[in-house]
Design an enzyme around this catalytic site. Sequence first.
Site, PDB file in Angstrom:
ATOM      1  N   LYS A 180      11.885  28.043  14.861  1.00 14.91           N
ATOM      2  CA  LYS A 180      13.303  28.200  15.196  1.00 14.91           C
ATOM      3  C   LYS A 180      13.637  27.527  16.519  1.00 14.91           C
ATOM      4  O   LYS A 180      14.656  26.824  16.640  1.00 14.91           O
ATOM      5  CB  LYS A 180      13.655  29.688  15.266  1.00 14.91           C
ATOM      6  CG  LYS A 180      15.106  29.975  15.694  1.00 14.91           C
ATOM      7  CD  LYS A 180      16.109  29.357  14.728  1.00 14.91           C
ATOM      8  CE  LYS A 180      17.548  29.463  15.231  1.00 14.91           C
ATOM      9  NZ  LYS A 180      18.058  30.835  15.259  1.00 14.91           N
ATOM     10  N   LYS A 249      19.197  28.791  26.149  1.00 12.48           N
ATOM     11  CA  LYS A 249      18.023  29.666  26.162  1.00 12.48           C
ATOM     12  C   LYS A 249      16.961  29.156  25.193  1.00 12.48           C
ATOM     13  O   LYS A 249      15.769  29.090  25.522  1.00 12.48           O
ATOM     14  CB  LYS A 249      18.432  31.089  25.781  1.00 12.48           C
ATOM     15  CG  LYS A 249      17.291  32.094  25.737  1.00 12.48           C
ATOM     16  CD  LYS A 249      17.569  33.246  24.785  1.00 12.48           C
ATOM     17  CE  LYS A 249      17.471  32.800  23.341  1.00 12.48           C
ATOM     18  NZ  LYS A 249      17.535  33.902  22.358  1.00 12.48           N
TER      19      LYS A 249
END
Length: 308
Positions: A180, A249
């Site tokens: 991911k 992030k």
Amino acid sequence: MNRLQEKIMKKNIAVVGLGNMGGRIAKRLLQLGHEVGVYDTNKEVLKTFESLGAKPYETLALLGAVHNIILTVLPNADIVRQVVLGTEGLSTGMRPGTVLIEMTTSIPEVTQEIAAALSRQDVMMIDAPVSGGVQKAENGTLTIMVGGNEQTVERAKPILDLIGTQIIHVGRIGAGHTAKALNNLITATTLAITSEALALGVKMGVDAQKLLDVVNSGSGRSAASETKFPQQVLSRAFKPGFSMALMAKDVGIAVDMAHSVNSPVWVSSAVQKLWQYGVDGGRGDMDHTAIALTIEDMAEIEIKPGLI
């Protein structure tokens, strides 16, 4: 899965974290007829889900004791650790045989740490972050990248099939979160470079829509140019979804992974700095496509159809 197994599963699902993605996943499970336990720190959100038929919990420990299939969809790895392993976390109530499906975009090492701790309680865990955005979460067509042992993945698959159409078992525990982060690194990079190229094209006197048509007919096309630019940037919509802060992030997670194994990050480091610059400029809460606005500020041009 036989009818008895299906009946048992329908009574045992819980979702922790009811934000953009977790909330939509919980709603889909409710719409499909499942009895869903829910937990979130936002009490108003819990009331909303109670009105939709979900069973809200005031404590994580109680939810963990009642439900044996628990999905966590949370902002970051630190929160996942606290929610699962904290002094009043899920693990204080979890029974042997419970399956934790961790769907946060998290850090592989933290995922492995949590899985090791849970295994001592005979609690199973897979990491299963998703890609596809809020629309695909609503209609159950997400791509889900899964890490974990084969037996646990197979046990969780009936749940995953309810919310995704592409279920890809990419490796051991933590591999889903690795995949991911890397997927989002590529997304962040293609969106940034497409923004830079179109801003430059406009400054050189080329119509933004015409240039985008060229890119989408050639080798430069990507999900950014084919979907995000028409729907969000050229339209000037920037409809809130996955935020710039979350993308920054995730890029940081990918760069940190690269540093940990001494893998090159020439391009990735530049992309990380650009996204952080955009967040620091006050756009962290905007949709991630607003990185184009940061590029526009620097280029002193607006990426929109029509020659300047």
